[in-house]
Design an enzyme around this catalytic site. Structure first.
Site, PDB file in Angstrom:
ATOM      1  N   HIS A  78       0.859  -1.179   0.000  1.00  0.00           N
ATOM      2  CA  HIS A  78       0.000   0.000   0.000  1.00  0.00           C
ATOM      3  C   HIS A  78       0.897   1.230   0.000  1.00  0.00           C
ATOM      4  O   HIS A  78       1.930   1.232   0.664  1.00  0.00           O
ATOM      5  CB  HIS A  78      -0.887  -0.021   1.254  1.00  0.00           C
ATOM      6  CG  HIS A  78      -2.002   0.978   1.219  1.00  0.00           C
ATOM      7  ND1 HIS A  78      -1.827   2.288   1.581  1.00  0.00           N
ATOM      8  CD2 HIS A  78      -3.300   0.833   0.861  1.00  0.00           C
ATOM      9  CE1 HIS A  78      -2.999   2.923   1.462  1.00  0.00           C
ATOM     10  NE2 HIS A  78      -3.897   2.074   1.017  1.00  0.00           N
ATOM     11  N   ASP A 104      -7.890  -5.418   0.198  1.00  0.00           N
ATOM     12  CA  ASP A 104      -8.486  -6.065  -0.977  1.00  0.00           C
ATOM     13  C   ASP A 104      -8.318  -7.585  -0.962  1.00  0.00           C
ATOM     14  O   ASP A 104      -9.096  -8.303  -1.580  1.00  0.00           O
ATOM     15  CB  ASP A 104      -7.849  -5.509  -2.252  1.00  0.00           C
ATOM     16  CG  ASP A 104      -8.119  -4.020  -2.400  1.00  0.00           C
ATOM     17  OD1 ASP A 104      -9.287  -3.628  -2.211  1.00  0.00           O
ATOM     18  OD2 ASP A 104      -7.173  -3.262  -2.671  1.00  0.00           O
TER      19      ASP A 104
END
Lengths: 395, 395
Positions: free
Chosen positions: B280, B331
């Site tokens: 991320h 996710d």
């Protein structure tokens, strides 16, 4: 490193080594671009190294759009091919036609364009290919389609059966025929088309203005070009961005005549009312583009035998410089030429779209050719950590 | 001040006292917000001061949407009124219905949502009022309309006559009924609706991610809320942003079974293939949200008696930590729960929209309540000044 940036670290901010922060990203560099040099100094405003003064004098909007997209001025053959591509794409799908015919009379012209470009993206089989050549093809198609969609949307909303553009027409001529009552055989049509062409050149590109920046933020997720342009249209609509020339025209209409201009401005200043068309986030010492369009505004006023708007404008301009030391921006004298042409005020920003589309597409392509996700941080200003309270204990 | 930012000044850059520059605005503060604290440390991820761990355990998506918009947890009466408003607005205008029915089978679900929200803006009489209360009303309407539009678009495109949501249903229940073959009287429906609700809570807000930032850039010109949300949807569509959970699900399907997972990942790493669902931009040490959804993924797998996806996921997760030291993001395990629910992969990102819409609207309102135009600068990397060359002298 001397920066004008403010450094404030509220107690709850979790970012270590917090960098300085400038509200509205004023003066902050948010990316690299080879497209446009915004300089108030000797080098002036340049697209791909070429002075906007020279381009406005010697070039055409189509040539400038080619320059922005390809990074070089076209040869005669390249320009002819580029024009031919634009002309071939001056059409749009049935679904867009259905949309235009379904518009309520209250529809905002910019919302129509935003929706139409979004629909074009649904229908283009190569919409989601972000390879350089595919993006280039889509850019050319949009440059062909959007002026036609703009003009047809206006005609359909206002029940105009009038002007139909010839497929050999330039972008400026197409817009003039569709958005005004001017006929191509009209004596001043050629002159007006040239001035509109200059205006399209001047509006084509301006570095990381808000709409271009929105397009690049969107493009940086590798979304499709239509989506990025839809985001840009949504952003340009804002009254702090694309709506300025329209607001200037409405001010000129409200003033009505030169002899009322001085009193009107003094009264407005007394009421602390904002006078539109002055000042710029980046250009503090004046806008070279304003001088260019002012010269065309004067010439066109004389040719049309209608100097009313120009005289109002120069009076407002003089008083603003005397009283506030502020210089007019591009939007100010543009309002004079659009008023002379008879472009309806609601459609000034869509005309801006038809021009800036060239810069937007060039920026999206540049972003996706050397992509890096644009994802900044925020300065946290909210409450400190607090515990969840069951709903029956809240008040 | 120690910043990780790079300072590079190419020769042609006109900006005096050039501030440091960070590609992709990484680590750069681009605005203030009281909405969300993104912290990898002890304070964790918090919405308006409340830990996302507590909200996911004890709250509902509707309560979180209220919290994000209003800055406080609702009382029982406020929550009931908020839910009633959402339920009343689970409808959409005929023009949007015409659009949904006209979609070609190739239409991208995110393009449909982008166009539908753009159309909603045309039809809302208060679209262009950016006063706080007007923006709040529009936000609630969108939170009601978009899940229904999402589900109906799916049903129309795939000829599904199936599930019809009851107007008393939550956002999660509405999506589950419309996007899957699950019936509300199905034994695991309630459990699935709760897990989807948790997923909506986890996706609701994440500071200045690219789509939220695009929405704020658009909103900063004082454009309308629909335009800003249209820009956000266009941005979330990008495979580097909203498309990640869909890509993870496709990877799990390709792997097919747990015993093939280890070899598959090793081969992919050898080929330097990017494994989706890890890493991320901001969260380098792991994502608290991932642990929450992982727990729900395990429970739901057991209840459904189908642990295939969860087992594939934990194997991929283990190898990625061993080989790369990378942690899964939100996710990753979300793909497991969406696969179990039977949500079609193409529609994962639209479900993300139905959730993040709450954060986007709260950010647009926050931006316009204390507005400052977002207009950064670019680092010029183009050619030095060059003179215009007449077309017949070019080659």
């Amino acid at each position: 490193m001397t920066t004008p940036l403010m450094a404030q670290t509220p107690p709850h901010n979790p970012i270590p080594d917090i960098p300085s922060y400038s509200p509205g990203l004023e003066g902050v560099i948010a990316g690299e671009s080879a497209l446009c040099l915004v300089d108030e100094g000797d080098r002036g405003l340049r697209y791909r190294g070429y002075a906007v003064t020279e381009l406005a004098e010697q070039s055409s909007f189509e040539e400038v759009a080619f320059l922005l997209l390809h990074g070089k001025l076209p040869t005669q053959q390249e320009l002819e091919e580029f024009r031919a591509h634009l002309q071939q794409t001056r059409t749009y799908p049935d679904l867009v036609d259905t949309l235009l015919r379904a518009m309520p009379p209250t529809a905002h012209p910019m919302d129509i364009l935003r929706s139409a470009v979004s629909l074009l993206g649904i229908l283009d089989p190569e919409a989601n290919d972000h390879a350089h050549l595919s993006n280039m093809r889509k850019a050319v198609r949009l440059l062909g389609q959007v002026p036609l969609i703009t003009g047809r949307a206006y005609q359909l909303m206002h029940g105009k059966q009038g002007g139909q553009p010839d497929s050999s027409m330039s972008t400026a001529e197409t817009l003039l025929v569709l958005l005004t009552d001017r006929k191509p055989d009209d004596a001043v049509f050629t002159m007006m088309a040239r001035v509109l062409d200059v205006s399209l050149i001047l509006y084509a590109e301006h570095e990381l203005n808000a709409s271009t920046f929105a397009a690049r933020v969107a493009a940086s997720t590798l979304t499709d070009l239509y989506g990025a342009i839809t985001a840009a249209i949504a952003t340009l609509k804002g009254p702090l961005h694309g709506g300025a020339n329209e607001a200037v025209a409405r001010m000129f209409i409200e003033i009505g005549s030169q002899d009322r201009a001085e009193e009107w401005v003094h009264n407005a200043l007394k009421r602390k009312q904002r006078i539109m068309g002055f000042g710029h986030r980046v250009l503090k010492k004046g806008d070279i583009r304003s001088a260019i369009i002012k010269r065309h505004a004067e010439q066109l006023s004389n040719i049309c035998g209608d100097t009313r708007w120009f005289n109002i404008a120069t009076t407002v301009d003089r008083i603003m410089q005397e009283e506030k030391g502020l210089h007019p921006n591009l939007d100010f004298y543009t309002a004079v030429v659009y008023l002379l042409m008879g472009i309806p005020q609601d459609w000034y920003t869509p005309v801006f779209v038809c021009s800036r589309l060239s810069g937007w597409c060039a920026h999206v392509i540049e972003q996706q050719d050397h992509n890096r996700l644009i994802r900044p941080r925020a300065l946290y200003t909210g409450p400190p950590p607090q515990s969840y309270v069951p709903i029956d204990q809240r008040h």
